[in-house]
Design a protein around this motif. Structure first.
Motif, PDB file in Angstrom:
ATOM      1  N   LEU A 208     -13.234  25.098  12.477  1.00 47.47           N
ATOM      2  CA  LEU A 208     -14.682  24.992  12.440  1.00 47.47           C
ATOM      3  C   LEU A 208     -15.017  23.820  11.528  1.00 47.47           C
ATOM      4  O   LEU A 208     -14.786  23.877  10.319  1.00 47.47           O
ATOM      5  N   PHE A 209     -15.508  22.752  12.135  1.00 51.36           N
ATOM      6  CA  PHE A 209     -15.788  21.568  11.332  1.00 51.36           C
ATOM      7  C   PHE A 209     -16.858  21.878  10.296  1.00 51.36           C
ATOM      8  O   PHE A 209     -17.896  22.467  10.601  1.00 51.36           O
ATOM      9  N   ALA A 210     -16.587  21.478   9.064  1.00 55.67           N
ATOM     10  CA  ALA A 210     -17.533  21.697   7.974  1.00 55.67           C
ATOM     11  C   ALA A 210     -17.880  20.353   7.350  1.00 55.67           C
ATOM     12  O   ALA A 210     -17.038  19.445   7.261  1.00 55.67           O
ATOM     13  N   MET A 211     -19.111  20.220   6.927  1.00 57.83           N
ATOM     14  CA  MET A 211     -19.569  18.990   6.281  1.00 57.83           C
ATOM     15  C   MET A 211     -19.034  18.941   4.853  1.00 57.83           C
ATOM     16  O   MET A 211     -19.747  19.241   3.887  1.00 57.83           O
ATOM     17  N   ALA A 212     -17.761  18.592   4.721  1.00 57.81           N
ATOM     18  CA  ALA A 212     -17.126  18.534   3.400  1.00 57.81           C
ATOM     19  C   ALA A 212     -16.258  17.287   3.322  1.00 57.81           C
ATOM     20  O   ALA A 212     -15.881  16.699   4.339  1.00 57.81           O
TER      21      ALA A 212
END
Length: 350
Positions: free
Chosen positions: A176-180
């Motif tokens: 799950l791509f996360a904005m990190a």
């Protein structure tokens, strides 16, 4: 009588001996010895000559990609498919990854239904069954949904923003791509660089500011390819001087179609700052004074050596630029230098 004769003979002999010694001593003291003549040093000379010398300056820099970017979805979604790996070349607009389509599909269906409702309501509006405000509300809903679907499409189909090479991949299928932040200090699923041309930021001393201009040709060398030179062009001359270092930055663009140069390599840029006419001497004529950094030569004039301290410039083949200390046409010694000193008599040989 016999005894007296012997005594007299001995006295005469002693007198003669003393006289002989005195004579020799006097002779030795009376003769003056001549001072030894100083030997002439045999040497060969070379003239001080004027040459036109290119004023080249070398500056170091690290090579940079022409473009660098992180490819990032606009929202957090699960990754369904990854189409590229690190090292792959991609074209602008190429799909590099695909993300979960459920949200996109739902929004696309909602948009389709809203458009159909709007068409039906327009027919009812023309018959006077609904108000203009209801039509306006539906049109606004269609506009918002179209924007939402377009954003979701951009997110589920992750595309390369320009042609280049993938230099970083930070996720796996199913994540799950996360904005990190990622390992390279950016935020995104991939890092892409354009390396068919590179750039370099070079810091130059402020004294060269009037001589550097946009479009100026420069030669770049990389330590890993010591026998190759790469032509470059000044693309930007930064307009301000760093008050601390007294330097200004220049950006170079370096064509790299074969991609043998890589970002991060150490480079040396050679700038030609013009030409000047300078005096030169053969490099073998220059001596270094022990214990200090002074350089000197022996100028031969009227068969006498004169020691001259010189200020040196650039090496040009087997000759060295001399900024001060000699005059054009003077002869400097190039052999037997270890035997010379200031004031030595010399004999010049061909």
């Amino acid at each position: 009588m016999k005894r007296n004769t012997i005594v007299v003979a001995c006295c005469i002999a002693a007198t003669l001996a003393l006289s002989s010694c005195g004579s020799k001593k006097g002779t030795s003291q009376g003769v003056s010895l001549a001072a030894p003549t100083e030997m002439e040093v045999l040497t060969r000379t070379s003239p001080v000559e004027r040459m036109t010398i290119a004023q080249t300056e070398d500056f170091t820099s690290t090579l940079l990609p022409y473009k660098k970017s992180f490819i990032t979805p606009q929202m957090s979604l699960r990754i369904d498919k990854i189409n590229v790996e690190v090292g792959d070349h991609v074209k602008e607009g190429q799909v590099v990854a695909e993300l979960d389509r459920n949200q996109y599909n739902q929004s696309a269906v909602q948009l389709k239904n809203t458009k159909q409702t709007l068409e039906r309501m327009r027919s009812v509006y023309e018959a006077g069954g609904v108000s203009q405000s209801q039509i306006d509300e539906l049109e606004t809903s269609v506009t918002v949904l179209e924007e939402t679907v377009a954003n979701l499409k951009r997110s589920i189909e992750l595309k390369a923003p320009f042609s280049g090479i993938i230099t970083g991949r930070y996720n796996e299928v199913g994540d799950l791509f996360a904005m990190a932040g990622n390992a390279d200090g950016g935020m995104g699923m991939f890092q892409i660089m354009q390396i068919d041309k590179l750039k370099a930021i070079v810091a130059l001393s402020e004294q060269y500011y009037p001589q550097v201009y946009k479009g100026m040709k420069v030669m770049v060398k990389a330590d890993v390819y010591p026998d190759k030179e790469f032509p470059a062009t000044v693309s930007i001359v930064y307009p301000s001087i760093n008050a601390t270092t007294r330097t200004f930055n220049v950006e170079l663009v370096i064509p790299n179609k074969e991609e043998i140069l890589r970002p991060g390599m150490f480079g040396r840029a050679t700038f030609n700052m013009g030409e000047r006419s300078s005096l030169t001497v053969e490099d073998v004529s220059i001596q270094k004074q022990m214990g200090v950094n002074d350089r000197y030569v022996y100028v031969i004039k009227d068969d006498v050596a004169e020691r001259r301290v010189v200020t040196l410039g650039r090496q040009v083949g087997n000759r060295v630029e001399v900024l001060s200390g000699v005059n054009e046409g003077e002869q400097v010694a190039v052999t037997a230098l270890s035997k010379l000193k200031n004031g030595s008599k010399v004999k010049v040989v061909e």
